[in-house]
Design an enzyme around this catalytic site. Sequence first.
Site, PDB file in Angstrom:
ATOM      1  N   SER A 120     119.614  93.505 -12.806  1.00 27.60           N
ATOM      2  CA  SER A 120     120.608  93.622 -11.822  1.00 27.60           C
ATOM      3  C   SER A 120     121.548  94.622 -12.909  1.00 27.60           C
ATOM      4  O   SER A 120     121.631  94.972 -14.198  1.00 27.60           O
ATOM      5  CB  SER A 120     121.229  92.498 -11.857  1.00 27.60           C
ATOM      6  OG  SER A 120     123.292  92.338 -11.496  1.00 27.60           O
ATOM      7  N   TYR A 162     126.810  85.762 -15.308  1.00 28.40           N
ATOM      8  CA  TYR A 162     125.625  86.063 -14.830  1.00 28.40           C
ATOM      9  C   TYR A 162     124.689  87.002 -15.479  1.00 28.40           C
ATOM     10  O   TYR A 162     123.061  87.198 -16.056  1.00 28.40           O
ATOM     11  CB  TYR A 162     125.006  86.268 -13.265  1.00 28.40           C
ATOM     12  CG  TYR A 162     124.512  86.544 -12.599  1.00 28.40           C
ATOM     13  CD1 TYR A 162     123.890  85.902 -12.075  1.00 28.40           C
ATOM     14  CD2 TYR A 162     124.872  88.066 -12.100  1.00 28.40           C
ATOM     15  CE1 TYR A 162     122.393  87.107 -11.599  1.00 28.40           C
ATOM     16  CE2 TYR A 162     123.850  88.440 -11.175  1.00 28.40           C
ATOM     17  CZ  TYR A 162     122.742  88.289 -10.950  1.00 28.40           C
ATOM     18  OH  TYR A 162     121.332  88.789 -10.609  1.00 28.40           O
ATOM     19  N   LYS A 192     121.124  88.152 -17.292  1.00 24.91           N
ATOM     20  CA  LYS A 192     120.130  89.103 -16.786  1.00 24.91           C
ATOM     21  C   LYS A 192     119.949  90.460 -18.210  1.00 24.91           C
ATOM     22  O   LYS A 192     118.582  89.908 -18.823  1.00 24.91           O
ATOM     23  CB  LYS A 192     120.156  89.974 -15.718  1.00 24.91           C
ATOM     24  CG  LYS A 192     120.706  89.420 -14.377  1.00 24.91           C
ATOM     25  CD  LYS A 192     119.182  89.394 -13.840  1.00 24.91           C
ATOM     26  CE  LYS A 192     118.968  87.948 -12.713  1.00 24.91           C
ATOM     27  NZ  LYS A 192     118.236  87.558 -12.426  1.00 24.91           N
TER      28      LYS A 192
HETATM   29  P1  NAD Z   1     117.764  83.746  -3.886  1.00 26.94           P
HETATM   30  O1  NAD Z   1     118.635  82.321  -4.110  1.00 26.94           O
HETATM   31  O2  NAD Z   1     117.623  84.758  -2.182  1.00 26.94           O
HETATM   32  O3  NAD Z   1     115.891  83.737  -4.023  1.00 26.94           O
HETATM   33  C1  NAD Z   1     116.161  83.239  -5.283  1.00 26.94           C
HETATM   34  C2  NAD Z   1     114.861  82.709  -5.232  1.00 26.94           C
HETATM   35  O4  NAD Z   1     114.312  81.586  -6.520  1.00 26.94           O
HETATM   36  C3  NAD Z   1     115.059  81.049  -4.067  1.00 26.94           C
HETATM   37  O5  NAD Z   1     114.198  80.619  -3.027  1.00 26.94           O
HETATM   38  C4  NAD Z   1     115.619  79.869  -5.130  1.00 26.94           C
HETATM   39  O6  NAD Z   1     114.674  78.626  -4.337  1.00 26.94           O
HETATM   40  C5  NAD Z   1     114.170  79.967  -6.458  1.00 26.94           C
HETATM   41  N1  NAD Z   1     114.968  79.236  -7.441  1.00 26.94           N
HETATM   42  C6  NAD Z   1     115.985  80.056  -8.033  1.00 26.94           C
HETATM   43  N2  NAD Z   1     115.565  79.134  -9.562  1.00 26.94           N
HETATM   44  C7  NAD Z   1     114.580  78.901  -9.177  1.00 26.94           C
HETATM   45  C8  NAD Z   1     113.672  77.900 -10.380  1.00 26.94           C
HETATM   46  N3  NAD Z   1     114.507  77.178 -11.146  1.00 26.94           N
HETATM   47  N4  NAD Z   1     112.150  77.941 -10.158  1.00 26.94           N
HETATM   48  C9  NAD Z   1     111.712  77.512  -8.825  1.00 26.94           C
HETATM   49  N5  NAD Z   1     112.133  79.194  -7.914  1.00 26.94           N
HETATM   50  C10 NAD Z   1     113.256  79.438  -8.136  1.00 26.94           C
HETATM   51  O7  NAD Z   1     118.101  85.221  -4.539  1.00 26.94           O
HETATM   52  P2  NAD Z   1     117.280  86.757  -4.437  1.00 26.94           P
HETATM   53  O8  NAD Z   1     119.337  87.737  -3.665  1.00 26.94           O
HETATM   54  O9  NAD Z   1     116.752  86.774  -3.224  1.00 26.94           O
HETATM   55  O10 NAD Z   1     117.934  87.811  -5.614  1.00 26.94           O
HETATM   56  C11 NAD Z   1     116.687  87.398  -6.035  1.00 26.94           C
HETATM   57  C12 NAD Z   1     116.453  87.850  -7.699  1.00 26.94           C
HETATM   58  O11 NAD Z   1     117.088  89.184  -7.829  1.00 26.94           O
HETATM   59  C13 NAD Z   1     117.506  87.002  -8.577  1.00 26.94           C
HETATM   60  O12 NAD Z   1     116.507  86.734  -9.878  1.00 26.94           O
HETATM   61  C14 NAD Z   1     118.974  87.744  -8.652  1.00 26.94           C
HETATM   62  O13 NAD Z   1     119.190  87.463  -9.572  1.00 26.94           O
HETATM   63  C15 NAD Z   1     118.555  88.787  -8.768  1.00 26.94           C
HETATM   64  N6  NAD Z   1     119.117  90.185  -7.881  1.00 26.94           N
HETATM   65  C16 NAD Z   1     119.616  89.513  -6.683  1.00 26.94           C
HETATM   66  C17 NAD Z   1     120.407  90.753  -5.848  1.00 26.94           C
HETATM   67  C18 NAD Z   1     121.492  90.664  -4.922  1.00 26.94           C
HETATM   68  O14 NAD Z   1     122.291  90.930  -4.322  1.00 26.94           O
HETATM   69  N7  NAD Z   1     120.386  89.286  -4.017  1.00 26.94           N
HETATM   70  C19 NAD Z   1     120.866  91.673  -7.485  1.00 26.94           C
HETATM   71  C20 NAD Z   1     120.306  92.140  -8.480  1.00 26.94           C
HETATM   72  C21 NAD Z   1     119.998  90.896  -8.415  1.00 26.94           C
HETATM   73  N1  UFG Z   2     134.134  90.371  -2.234  1.00 28.90           N
HETATM   74  C1  UFG Z   2     134.894  89.478  -1.467  1.00 28.90           C
HETATM   75  N2  UFG Z   2     134.879  88.993  -1.026  1.00 28.90           N
HETATM   76  C2  UFG Z   2     134.006  88.346  -0.466  1.00 28.90           C
HETATM   77  C3  UFG Z   2     132.891  88.544  -1.445  1.00 28.90           C
HETATM   78  C4  UFG Z   2     132.735  89.512  -2.430  1.00 28.90           C
HETATM   79  O1  UFG Z   2     135.765  90.779  -1.349  1.00 28.90           O
HETATM   80  O2  UFG Z   2     134.073  87.294  -0.068  1.00 28.90           O
HETATM   81  C5  UFG Z   2     133.972  91.516  -2.454  1.00 28.90           C
HETATM   82  C6  UFG Z   2     133.233  91.874  -4.298  1.00 28.90           C
HETATM   83  O3  UFG Z   2     134.726  91.701  -5.303  1.00 28.90           O
HETATM   84  C7  UFG Z   2     133.128  92.818  -4.790  1.00 28.90           C
HETATM   85  C8  UFG Z   2     132.285  93.412  -3.462  1.00 28.90           C
HETATM   86  O4  UFG Z   2     132.454  92.802  -2.531  1.00 28.90           O
HETATM   87  O5  UFG Z   2     134.206  94.138  -4.706  1.00 28.90           O
HETATM   88  C9  UFG Z   2     130.299  92.944  -3.889  1.00 28.90           C
HETATM   89  O6  UFG Z   2     130.756  91.542  -4.154  1.00 28.90           O
HETATM   90  P1  UFG Z   2     128.926  90.888  -3.716  1.00 28.90           P
HETATM   91  O7  UFG Z   2     129.500  89.086  -4.140  1.00 28.90           O
HETATM   92  O8  UFG Z   2     128.492  90.848  -2.538  1.00 28.90           O
HETATM   93  O9  UFG Z   2     128.308  91.724  -4.835  1.00 28.90           O
HETATM   94  P2  UFG Z   2     128.431  91.962  -6.857  1.00 28.90           P
HETATM   95  O10 UFG Z   2     128.567  92.817  -6.895  1.00 28.90           O
HETATM   96  O11 UFG Z   2     129.255  91.030  -6.822  1.00 28.90           O
HETATM   97  O12 UFG Z   2     127.396  91.087  -6.807  1.00 28.90           O
HETATM   98  C10 UFG Z   2     126.476  91.744  -5.720  1.00 28.90           C
HETATM   99  C11 UFG Z   2     124.484  90.070  -6.952  1.00 28.90           C
HETATM  100  C12 UFG Z   2     125.066  90.643  -8.506  1.00 28.90           C
HETATM  101  C13 UFG Z   2     123.906  91.604  -8.088  1.00 28.90           C
HETATM  102  C14 UFG Z   2     125.488  92.724  -8.558  1.00 28.90           C
HETATM  103  C15 UFG Z   2     125.057  93.983  -8.384  1.00 28.90           C
HETATM  104  O13 UFG Z   2     125.474  88.544  -6.552  1.00 28.90           O
HETATM  105  O14 UFG Z   2     123.734  89.246  -7.871  1.00 28.90           O
HETATM  106  O15 UFG Z   2     125.172  92.768  -6.466  1.00 28.90           O
HETATM  107  O16 UFG Z   2     125.245  94.895  -8.782  1.00 28.90           O
HETATM  108  F1  UFG Z   2     123.845  91.777 -10.012  1.00 28.90           F
END
Ligand code: NAD
Ligand code: UFG
Length: 334
Positions: free
Chosen positions: A124, A148, A152
Amino acid sequence: MRILLTGGAGYIGSHIAVLLLGLGHEVTIYDNLSNSDRSVLGRISKIAGKTPDFFDADVNDSDVLEGVLRNQNIESVIHLAGLKAVGESVSYPLEYFKNNVSGIISLLGAMNRANVKSLIFSSSATVYGNPSYLPLDEEHPTCAVNPYGRTKLHCEEILSDIANSDSSWRISSLRYFNPVGAHDSGLLGDNPSGKPNNLAPYLMRVAAGTLDHVVIFGDDYETLDGTGVRDYIHVVDVAEGHCAALTELGDRELPFNVFNLGTGYGHSVFQMLAAFENVSTIKIPYIVGPRRPGDVASCFASTEKATEFLGWAAKKTLKDMCLSAWNFQKNRSF
Ligand code: NAD
Ligand code: UFG
């Protein structure tokens, strides 16, 4: 190739599964369904015309993982399973370290024993912490500012150490910026259990009327309009980045490498709200609240390294992201 997707039933994993099946790979999904739903498997099959194998299990169960790796003849793993909400991680750090850090130790042990040494890890942009310059390139110092992000970072350190200890590993850590949007079919998208933590699904549920209003976490940041700026990237572009990374992994000398997956452009919370209002033609009510602990003001990627080494670049626009997310939201009766 047969590929194991841990967390493959989730938002990003389900999009990757569809693309990999479309490319002729065989896919095994391993997920404990803690933030997803079994029905996603049917939707993946409907789009791809093929059904992935599925195991309902936890990544912390290393023996089960090892059995799946061996019995399914897995050649590569994409490790997406984990918890991902910044705010929640501040309140429940141990849950985050257990799922994300213990989870990867369990996975690496199982992979080592089963002699599967090809891995793509979902990292991330939060590993960069407070940017000292923008755009963030992969050389930017890492210093996570919330639990978090620290999970990572610990995972990346473990991966780097493993790769140093045994040069037969091939590992890429992909640092996603902010994936949003949904599959064009309207069948896959960001569908978190309970109240969303991320901005885009929250905006969608307010537009659909299932939540009253969005709380904007601070409007006093040093940004164009005071709200947080992020590099929002279409989830299908993120999924394509994984396909490119898998190809690159098979061809390269270096055991460990990191790549940003972003667009190179930042948008503020107010800009996102306006973009979602435009595509939905619905006024989205909001209030401005305090800053969320652990948030940074601005974060967007340098995309040069991914373009040079993976031959990949994000193609979709902010409008594509908002339209597809809204289409998914309207379709959410499955
Ligand atoms: P998501 O929650 O939709 O998917 C994650 C999946 O992992 C879910 O289906 C959940 O059931 C499963 N899971 C969680 N813990 C588990 C465990 N201990 N064993 C088996 N399964 C488990 O999330 P996503 O948005 O698809 O994110 C996937 C990955 O990408 C995550 O590692 C997250 O940290 C990373 N990531 C996501 C974002 C984002 O904004 N979505 C940004 C940066 C990194
Ligand atoms: N935000 C709001 N209101 C909300 C949710 C978010 O104002 O209800 C704002 C946050 O303060 C931030 C922006 O919207 O400025 C984006 O927030 P998100 O929660 O959507 O995303 P983050 O940037 O905090 O984090 C996301 C993922 C992380 C990942 C990261 C990488 O949740 O897993 O992007 O940049 F690591």
